[in-house]
Design a protein around this motif. Structure first.
Motif, short mmCIF file in Angstrom:
data_model
loop_
_atom_site.label_atom_id
_atom_site.label_comp_id
_atom_site.label_asym_id
_atom_site.label_seq_id
_atom_site.Cartn_x
_atom_site.Cartn_y
_atom_site.Cartn_z
N ASN A 8 9.36 5.02 -0.72
CA ASN A 8 8.75 4.12 0.25
C ASN A 8 7.24 4.30 0.28
O ASN A 8 6.70 5.29 -0.18
N THR A 36 16.98 -3.89 -0.98
CA THR A 36 15.84 -4.80 -0.92
C THR A 36 16.26 -6.14 -1.51
O THR A 36 17.41 -6.30 -1.89
N ASN A 48 12.40 -8.38 -5.24
CA ASN A 48 11.66 -7.13 -5.14
C ASN A 48 12.30 -6.04 -6.00
O ASN A 48 11.60 -5.22 -6.61
N VAL A 95 20.29 -3.54 4.79
CA VAL A 95 19.17 -2.80 4.20
C VAL A 95 19.33 -1.30 4.44
O VAL A 95 19.14 -0.48 3.54
N ILE A 97 10.67 -2.70 8.02
CA ILE A 97 11.40 -3.46 6.99
C ILE A 97 10.89 -4.89 7.00
O ILE A 97 11.01 -5.59 8.00
#
Length: 317
Positions: free
Chosen positions: A27, A117, A121, A82, A39
């Motif tokens: 991240n 994701t 992405n 997610v 997010i």
DNA sequence: TGCCAGGCGGGGT
DNA sequence: ACCCCGCATGGC
């Protein structure tokens, strides 16, 4: 324009879950600050969520936007997917606790899940990893966010970036050069075109198979499989790159051509998850360093590492 | 400096 | 089914 809280919800976690590790893994600093996870949920509106730990087995999620009338239920479902808070990994843990390469990291990492994701992405992430070091790959992705993405302000958080959409890429192809992608830039453009032509669609992201994704020029088996892991939690066909292939052949004493087969025999339907977990376990060290750590028996991540690792990336970039 | 890397496609056999 | 090479870029 500042995004403000428009809804708050409690999320009950029923499975083994380590929020901090899950939020930290692979991240950036504009998505995780050590406590709270941001997010991105939609680029059009824009909408984001902020998630933090409320208590054992309970998370708190805030949804933020510039207007009030967003579909809260839709976004809550998305947040749950997610985070993977409904993903039961018991079978995976049974193998993890006993496997030669994995067992030493079990106590440290138990409860970690991959954050999902978007397909788009996920493909960007995969393309950035092609024939590049882990650090170079994530730096390239970060540059795409900063140069081509949308910079927004979030209440009680500050600045963040929404990943560039396929259209953002196609409208600013000249800016891709500044992201230092090298020959990967044309693959990014090809994938962006696939989305704008509806050859690929975010709505069908859980229907695609490897064979659908590799139709895009520049997307091969590795990138396609990684994208399915990260976007759809499809772990059946593991991404096996040169790095992992060599590691498998050394650890399990098999020729490299049998590496993938060996991996699938060990992990069954969890192979794709294990592929990504291996990079976390070995701190994404370069191949020679990873092999040295395996030889020393250091097959667990150094959580307090000052180097850039999958779990400390957010402290650096 | 000159290698080479968490891939890939194109060209050979 | 394999093998082999070039490829942008950055790191050592």
């Amino acid at each position: 324009m500042i995004l403000q809280t428009i809804a708050t919800a409690s999320l009950n976690v029923k499975v083994d879950y380590n929020f901090k590790l899950t939020a930290a893994a692979y991240n950036f600093s504009w998505y995780f600050n050590g406590k709270e996870l941001l997010i991105p949920l939609s680029c059009e509106e824009p909408v984001v969520a902020l998630v933090k730990e409320k208590s054992e087995k309970q998370l708190q999620a805030r949804i933020l936007s510039t207007r009030k009338g967003v579909d809260v239920d839709k976004y809550l479902a998305k947040i749950k997917f997610v985070l993977g808070i409904e993903e039961d990994l018991k079978e995976f843990y049974n193998i993890w606790a006993k496997d030669k390469l994995f067992r030493k990291s079990f106590r440290i990492l138990k409860g970690i899940h991959l954050r999902a994701t978007t397909l788009w992405n996920a493909l960007l992430i995969g393309i950035c990893q092609q024939n590049a070091s882990f650090k170079q790959g994530w730096r390239m992705l970060a540059m795409m966010y900063k140069i081509l993405g949308r910079k927004i302000m979030v209440e009680r958080w500050g600045t963040t970036y929404i990943p560039p959409s396929p259209k953002d890429i196609l409208n600013n192809v000249n800016l891709l050069e500044a992201c230092r992608l090298g020959y990967r830039a044309s693959t990014v453009v090809n994938v962006a075109k696939a989305f704008t032509n509806n050859v690929l669609s975010e709505d069908k992201s859980d229907e695609y198979l490897e064979e659908d994704l590799v139709k895009v020029k520049g997307v091969g088996s590795y990138t396609a499989r990684l994208a399915l892991v990260l976007a759809a939690r499809k772990y059946g066909q593991p991404p096996v790159d040169r790095w992992l292939k060599k590691i498998i052949s050394v650890v399990y004493k098999v020729p490299e051509r049998l590496a993938e087969e060996t991996w699938v025999k060990i992990w069954g339907k969890w192979g794709g998850l294990s592929s990504v977990m291996t990079t976390i376990i070995l701190d994404a060290e370069t191949l020679s360093n990873a092999l040295a750590r395996i030889a020393k028996g250091q097959t667990y991540p150094i959580l307090e590492s000052r180097e850039i690792t999958p779990l400390t990336l957010w402290k650096h970039i």
